[in-house]
Design an enzyme around this catalytic site. Structure first.
Site, short mmCIF file in Angstrom:
data_model
loop_
_atom_site.label_atom_id
_atom_site.label_comp_id
_atom_site.label_asym_id
_atom_site.label_seq_id
_atom_site.Cartn_x
_atom_site.Cartn_y
_atom_site.Cartn_z
N LYS A 186 0.81 -1.21 0.00
CA LYS A 186 0.00 0.00 0.00
C LYS A 186 0.85 1.28 0.00
O LYS A 186 0.40 2.34 -0.41
CB LYS A 186 -0.88 0.03 1.27
N ASP A 208 14.34 -0.70 1.69
CA ASP A 208 14.97 -0.94 2.99
C ASP A 208 15.92 -2.14 2.84
O ASP A 208 17.02 -2.00 2.30
CB ASP A 208 13.82 -1.19 3.98
N PHE A 225 12.90 4.62 12.03
CA PHE A 225 11.56 4.16 11.64
C PHE A 225 10.73 5.37 11.22
O PHE A 225 10.44 6.24 12.03
CB PHE A 225 10.88 3.40 12.78
N VAL A 226 10.40 5.41 9.92
CA VAL A 226 9.74 6.60 9.37
C VAL A 226 8.30 6.28 8.95
O VAL A 226 7.97 5.13 8.67
CB VAL A 226 10.52 7.14 8.14
N ARG A 254 -0.55 7.05 7.31
CA ARG A 254 -0.26 7.12 5.87
C ARG A 254 -0.68 8.47 5.29
O ARG A 254 -0.16 8.89 4.27
CB ARG A 254 -0.99 6.00 5.11
C1 PRP Z 1 7.16 -1.59 2.85
C2 PRP Z 1 7.41 -0.70 1.65
C3 PRP Z 1 8.14 -1.59 0.70
C4 PRP Z 1 8.89 -2.54 1.61
C5 PRP Z 1 10.35 -2.17 1.63
O1 PRP Z 1 5.99 -2.34 2.64
O2 PRP Z 1 6.21 -0.21 1.10
O3 PRP Z 1 7.26 -2.31 -0.14
O4 PRP Z 1 8.31 -2.42 2.91
O5 PRP Z 1 11.06 -2.94 2.53
P1 PRP Z 1 12.20 -3.99 2.12
O6 PRP Z 1 13.15 -3.27 1.19
O7 PRP Z 1 12.86 -4.31 3.44
O8 PRP Z 1 11.55 -5.17 1.49
P2 PRP Z 1 5.16 -3.09 3.80
O9 PRP Z 1 5.44 -4.56 3.78
O10 PRP Z 1 5.38 -2.37 5.10
O11 PRP Z 1 3.67 -2.92 3.32
P3 PRP Z 1 2.82 -1.59 2.99
O12 PRP Z 1 3.42 -1.00 1.72
O13 PRP Z 1 1.44 -2.11 2.77
O14 PRP Z 1 2.92 -0.64 4.14
#
Ligand code: PRP
Length: 185
Positions: free
Chosen positions: A47, A107, A156-157, A169
């Site tokens: 998302k 990340d 943590f952002v 969000r």
């Molecule tokens: C977050 C972000 C990326 C991912 C990056 O998604 O939107 O897709 O983590 O992290 P990584 O490089 O360690 O894989 P999340 O799983 O939190 O879901 P969301 O987008 O629904 O918040």
């Protein structure tokens, strides 16, 4: 949660609304220059990317269309589980398409490593990665983004699409949460 309630839990603003707007406009112009004459598909990773995606496509007036995929690897935790799960798949054939993957944050790289391979197996012609935020110090997989809004430290952002337990969000800037809000986990 009201905006004032959200702001009470914010330790500091890391990237302001004005900084985001300026940088997204620059990224849109850079992507336009690279893709003019082509018809790329902007592919947002839900998302988190939905806010950035909306601003980026408007900053980049290319002949293009949009698509989304939803994945989850954090499952409400603050650290990647390493296992990426598709929770909403592509709704169109991407064979032969030039894909611009739009992410809110890069990340560990687990998500984009998985998705890049997935899109290639689905027949994408090229993969370009545009991420608003990059935390290179956390990288576990060999993933290098093509367009980065802001390189940030390992904090943590949240805000501008990024969540904590599915909230925040809708904050218009990138902030850092007070540690006491998530301590004890
Ligand atoms: C977050 C972000 C990326 C991912 C990056 O998604 O939107 O897709 O983590 O992290 P990584 O490089 O360690 O894989 P999340 O799983 O939190 O879901 P969301 O987008 O629904 O918040």
């Amino acid at each position: 949660m009201k905006r004032s309630e959200m702001e009470q839990n914010i330790l500091k603003v890391l990237v302001s609304e004005e900084q985001i707007q300026k940088r997204v406009a620059e990224m849109g112009a850079e992507i336009y220059d690279k893709f003019k004459g082509k018809e790329p598909l902007f592919l947002g990773v839900l998302k988190g990317s939905f806010v950035f995606m909306a601003d980026l496509v408007r900053a980049c007036q290319l002949k293009s269309d949009v698509e989304f995929i939803a994945v989850s690897s954090y499952q409400n935790a603050t650290k990647s589980s390493g296992t990426v799960k598709i929770v909403h798949d592509l709704q169109q054939d991407i064979t032969g398409r030039d894909i611009i993957v739009v992410e809110d944050i890069l990340d560990s790289g687990n998500t984009l490593y998985f998705l890049k391979n997935y899109f290639l197996t689905k027949g994408a012609r090229s993969i370009t990665i545009a991420t608003l935020l990059d935390k290179p110090s956390r990288r576990e997989k060999d993933i290098t983004p093509d367009y980065v809004g802001f390189e940030i430290p390992d904090e943590f952002v949240l805000g501008y699409g990024l969540d904590y337990k599915q909230q925040y969000r809708n904050m218009p800037y990138i902030g850092v949460l007070k540690p006491e809000v998530y301590s004890g986990e």
